[in-house]
Design a protein around this motif. Sequence first.
Motif, PDB file in Angstrom:
ATOM      1  N   SER A  79       0.818  -1.209   0.000  1.00 22.06           N
ATOM      2  CA  SER A  79       0.000   0.000   0.000  1.00 22.06           C
ATOM      3  C   SER A  79       0.842   1.244   0.000  1.00 22.06           C
ATOM      4  O   SER A  79       1.867   1.329   0.646  1.00 22.06           O
ATOM      5  CB  SER A  79      -0.899  -0.004   1.246  1.00 22.06           C
ATOM      6  OG  SER A  79      -1.585   1.208   1.355  1.00 22.06           O
ATOM      7  N   SER A  80       0.396   2.257  -0.742  1.00 21.13           N
ATOM      8  CA  SER A  80       1.163   3.491  -0.875  1.00 21.13           C
ATOM      9  C   SER A  80       0.768   4.472   0.209  1.00 21.13           C
ATOM     10  O   SER A  80       0.051   5.427  -0.006  1.00 21.13           O
ATOM     11  CB  SER A  80       0.905   4.114  -2.253  1.00 21.13           C
ATOM     12  OG  SER A  80      -0.476   4.377  -2.391  1.00 21.13           O
ATOM     13  N   SER A  81       1.234   4.265   1.397  1.00 20.47           N
ATOM     14  CA  SER A  81       1.001   5.206   2.481  1.00 20.47           C
ATOM     15  C   SER A  81       1.976   6.350   2.361  1.00 20.47           C
ATOM     16  O   SER A  81       2.777   6.425   1.454  1.00 20.47           O
ATOM     17  CB  SER A  81       1.177   4.492   3.829  1.00 20.47           C
ATOM     18  OG  SER A  81       2.495   4.022   3.955  1.00 20.47           O
ATOM     19  N   LEU A 114       3.140 -15.387   2.805  1.00 16.73           N
ATOM     20  CA  LEU A 114       1.912 -14.754   3.298  1.00 16.73           C
ATOM     21  C   LEU A 114       1.182 -13.956   2.225  1.00 16.73           C
ATOM     22  O   LEU A 114      -0.002 -13.649   2.384  1.00 16.73           O
ATOM     23  CB  LEU A 114       2.248 -13.846   4.486  1.00 16.73           C
ATOM     24  CG  LEU A 114       2.790 -14.568   5.728  1.00 16.73           C
ATOM     25  CD1 LEU A 114       3.141 -13.561   6.812  1.00 16.73           C
ATOM     26  CD2 LEU A 114       1.786 -15.590   6.245  1.00 16.73           C
ATOM     27  N   ALA A 115       1.877 -13.606   1.131  1.00 15.56           N
ATOM     28  CA  ALA A 115       1.209 -12.874   0.048  1.00 15.56           C
ATOM     29  C   ALA A 115       0.074 -13.688  -0.559  1.00 15.56           C
ATOM     30  O   ALA A 115      -0.880 -13.144  -1.115  1.00 15.56           O
ATOM     31  CB  ALA A 115       2.222 -12.501  -1.034  1.00 15.56           C
ATOM     32  N   GLN A 116       0.156 -15.015  -0.423  1.00 12.29           N
ATOM     33  CA  GLN A 116      -0.888 -15.891  -0.964  1.00 12.29           C
ATOM     34  C   GLN A 116      -2.173 -15.837  -0.147  1.00 12.29           C
ATOM     35  O   GLN A 116      -3.210 -16.331  -0.596  1.00 12.29           O
ATOM     36  CB  GLN A 116      -0.372 -17.330  -1.015  1.00 12.29           C
ATOM     37  CG  GLN A 116       0.934 -17.501  -1.773  1.00 12.29           C
ATOM     38  CD  GLN A 116       1.504 -18.905  -1.659  1.00 12.29           C
ATOM     39  OE1 GLN A 116       0.778 -19.852  -1.359  1.00 12.29           O
ATOM     40  NE2 GLN A 116       2.794 -19.051  -1.889  1.00 12.29           N
ATOM     41  N   THR A 117      -2.118 -15.269   1.044  1.00 16.28           N
ATOM     42  CA  THR A 117      -3.298 -15.256   1.917  1.00 16.28           C
ATOM     43  C   THR A 117      -4.177 -14.039   1.691  1.00 16.28           C
ATOM     44  O   THR A 117      -5.244 -13.946   2.290  1.00 16.28           O
ATOM     45  CB  THR A 117      -2.856 -15.284   3.393  1.00 16.28           C
ATOM     46  OG1 THR A 117      -2.128 -14.069   3.693  1.00 16.28           O
ATOM     47  CG2 THR A 117      -1.968 -16.485   3.671  1.00 16.28           C
ATOM     48  N   THR A 118      -3.744 -13.094   0.856  1.00 18.72           N
ATOM     49  CA  THR A 118      -4.493 -11.856   0.662  1.00 18.72           C
ATOM     50  C   THR A 118      -5.291 -11.903  -0.631  1.00 18.72           C
ATOM     51  O   THR A 118      -4.861 -12.508  -1.619  1.00 18.72           O
ATOM     52  CB  THR A 118      -3.554 -10.650   0.638  1.00 18.72           C
ATOM     53  OG1 THR A 118      -2.650 -10.770  -0.474  1.00 18.72           O
ATOM     54  CG2 THR A 118      -2.732 -10.576   1.922  1.00 18.72           C
ATOM     55  N   LEU A 148      -0.540  -5.292   2.645  1.00 16.61           N
ATOM     56  CA  LEU A 148       0.709  -5.459   3.371  1.00 16.61           C
ATOM     57  C   LEU A 148       0.639  -6.700   4.256  1.00 16.61           C
ATOM     58  O   LEU A 148      -0.319  -6.890   4.990  1.00 16.61           O
ATOM     59  CB  LEU A 148       0.974  -4.217   4.235  1.00 16.61           C
ATOM     60  CG  LEU A 148       2.220  -4.240   5.111  1.00 16.61           C
ATOM     61  CD1 LEU A 148       3.470  -4.274   4.245  1.00 16.61           C
ATOM     62  CD2 LEU A 148       2.236  -3.028   6.021  1.00 16.61           C
ATOM     63  N   THR A 149       1.653  -7.566   4.178  1.00 17.90           N
ATOM     64  CA  THR A 149       1.679  -8.777   4.994  1.00 17.90           C
ATOM     65  C   THR A 149       2.827  -8.783   5.992  1.00 17.90           C
ATOM     66  O   THR A 149       2.732  -9.430   7.027  1.00 17.90           O
ATOM     67  CB  THR A 149       1.797 -10.024   4.102  1.00 17.90           C
ATOM     68  OG1 THR A 149       2.950  -9.884   3.249  1.00 17.90           O
ATOM     69  CG2 THR A 149       0.570 -10.202   3.228  1.00 17.90           C
ATOM     70  N   VAL A 150       3.924  -8.114   5.699  1.00 23.63           N
ATOM     71  CA  VAL A 150       5.085  -8.080   6.590  1.00 23.63           C
ATOM     72  C   VAL A 150       5.532  -6.630   6.750  1.00 23.63           C
ATOM     73  O   VAL A 150       5.745  -5.931   5.768  1.00 23.63           O
ATOM     74  CB  VAL A 150       6.258  -8.915   6.033  1.00 23.63           C
ATOM     75  CG1 VAL A 150       7.480  -8.795   6.940  1.00 23.63           C
ATOM     76  CG2 VAL A 150       5.856 -10.370   5.893  1.00 23.63           C
ATOM     77  N   LEU A 151       5.645  -6.193   8.004  1.00 25.26           N
ATOM     78  CA  LEU A 151       6.104  -4.833   8.298  1.00 25.26           C
ATOM     79  C   LEU A 151       7.450  -4.910   8.989  1.00 25.26           C
ATOM     80  O   LEU A 151       7.577  -5.514  10.055  1.00 25.26           O
ATOM     81  CB  LEU A 151       5.088  -4.112   9.194  1.00 25.26           C
ATOM     82  CG  LEU A 151       5.426  -2.664   9.569  1.00 25.26           C
ATOM     83  CD1 LEU A 151       5.530  -1.796   8.322  1.00 25.26           C
ATOM     84  CD2 LEU A 151       4.360  -2.098  10.514  1.00 25.26           C
ATOM     85  N   LEU A 152       8.457  -4.323   8.398  1.00 27.29           N
ATOM     86  CA  LEU A 152       9.821  -4.375   8.902  1.00 27.29           C
ATOM     87  C   LEU A 152      10.165  -3.042   9.561  1.00 27.29           C
ATOM     88  O   LEU A 152      10.076  -1.996   8.929  1.00 27.29           O
ATOM     89  CB  LEU A 152      10.783  -4.652   7.749  1.00 27.29           C
ATOM     90  CG  LEU A 152      12.179  -5.177   8.092  1.00 27.29           C
ATOM     91  CD1 LEU A 152      12.092  -6.501   8.822  1.00 27.29           C
ATOM     92  CD2 LEU A 152      13.003  -5.327   6.827  1.00 27.29           C
ATOM     93  N   THR A 153      10.536  -3.083  10.849  1.00 27.06           N
ATOM     94  CA  THR A 153      10.833  -1.855  11.575  1.00 27.06           C
ATOM     95  C   THR A 153      12.185  -1.955  12.271  1.00 27.06           C
ATOM     96  O   THR A 153      12.712  -3.041  12.491  1.00 27.06           O
ATOM     97  CB  THR A 153       9.753  -1.559  12.640  1.00 27.06           C
ATOM     98  OG1 THR A 153       9.749  -2.612  13.607  1.00 27.06           O
ATOM     99  CG2 THR A 153       8.382  -1.446  12.000  1.00 27.06           C
ATOM    100  N   ALA A 154      12.731  -0.798  12.625  1.00 28.91           N
ATOM    101  CA  ALA A 154      14.010  -0.724  13.345  1.00 28.91           C
ATOM    102  C   ALA A 154      13.978   0.503  14.247  1.00 28.91           C
ATOM    103  O   ALA A 154      13.247   1.462  13.983  1.00 28.91           O
ATOM    104  CB  ALA A 154      15.171  -0.634  12.366  1.00 28.91           C
TER     105      ALA A 154
END
Length: 326
Positions: free
Chosen positions: A199-201, A278-282, A288-294
């Motif tokens: 998604s283009s947030s 997980l992309a197959q579940t949407t 968005l299925t995976v959010l990567l943060t730091a």
Amino acid sequence: MNNIVDRYKGRPHIDIFIKLCLARFTSEYSVILESQLPQKINKDTTFKLDGSLGYIRKRTRTSPAVIKYPRFSPENSPEKYYQSILQLYLPYRYDEQLKPLLFQTYENFFTCGRVKFQGDNTLSSVKEIVIKNMSDFVKNGHDLEEAEKQFHEKDPKEDAWCELCPEAEVNRRECIDEGKVSSVIEEDLSIPDLNNEKSSSSVGTNLLSVSLTKNEIIPRLRSLNVKQRRILYKVRDWCIQKANGKTPEPLHLFITGGAGTGKSHLIKCIQYEATRILAQTTNNPDDLTVLLTAPTGTAAFNIHGLTIHSALGIFKSLSPDHATLK
């Protein structure tokens, strides 16, 4: 496995696709699986590709995706530079159309070539077509390159996280060291498959997409040691259960280690594999299925993720007109 370039060449022979360049095709259309097709197909937005290459759907719920591609210097690598911009911005269906036999170099074809599109008897300048299409995608390119150069040359200032958590400085140094040894395969001009583009947030789709291509991830997966592979398989098994409709218990992993032990390396592998499964579940490939943060901006930049503050919308400070509750 077919990539986005193969699907571009197999686009339908209808008016809206005749003069569509690869960059716009990649940005405005997403690849969907046949199993994801609704019972009633919207023929205005969903199209079947030639050669059993599947389907594409125009992005209507999100803004056009951000595309990533190798950039070459016209001075140091002129042939690669002109080959890449012709591939991205000149509409074509066969590789031979990017440099016809009458032209010895890509630069010569870019400068002097003329083409005629289906249903149009007018000869158009290759240079004018490429520059026009490029102008829609390459904005402030020089300023971005200069900013990136200054970012890498100067030591970035640390934020409050480093004062609260000294380990953040070690992580930052590890990310910088990893960035120095990473390599880019310049010969590969293919654009990554954006089926998993998110998604283009306001933070930008390029940070939320899978940051590595298949060719880049395979050597990383093979280089994992035994302990790292166990962790990856643990996450992979959880994702497979989720993709199969099961409800596994929430999985929490704490990955730690000194500088240079490969924490960021492992995280990138986990992100790629988890996103792929997980992309197959949407129902919508843009979800968005995976959010990567730091915790720090530098660490987030090096793993193509988001800072925790940005991802969760946490304000770093209060404005003067807000009262502090104790």
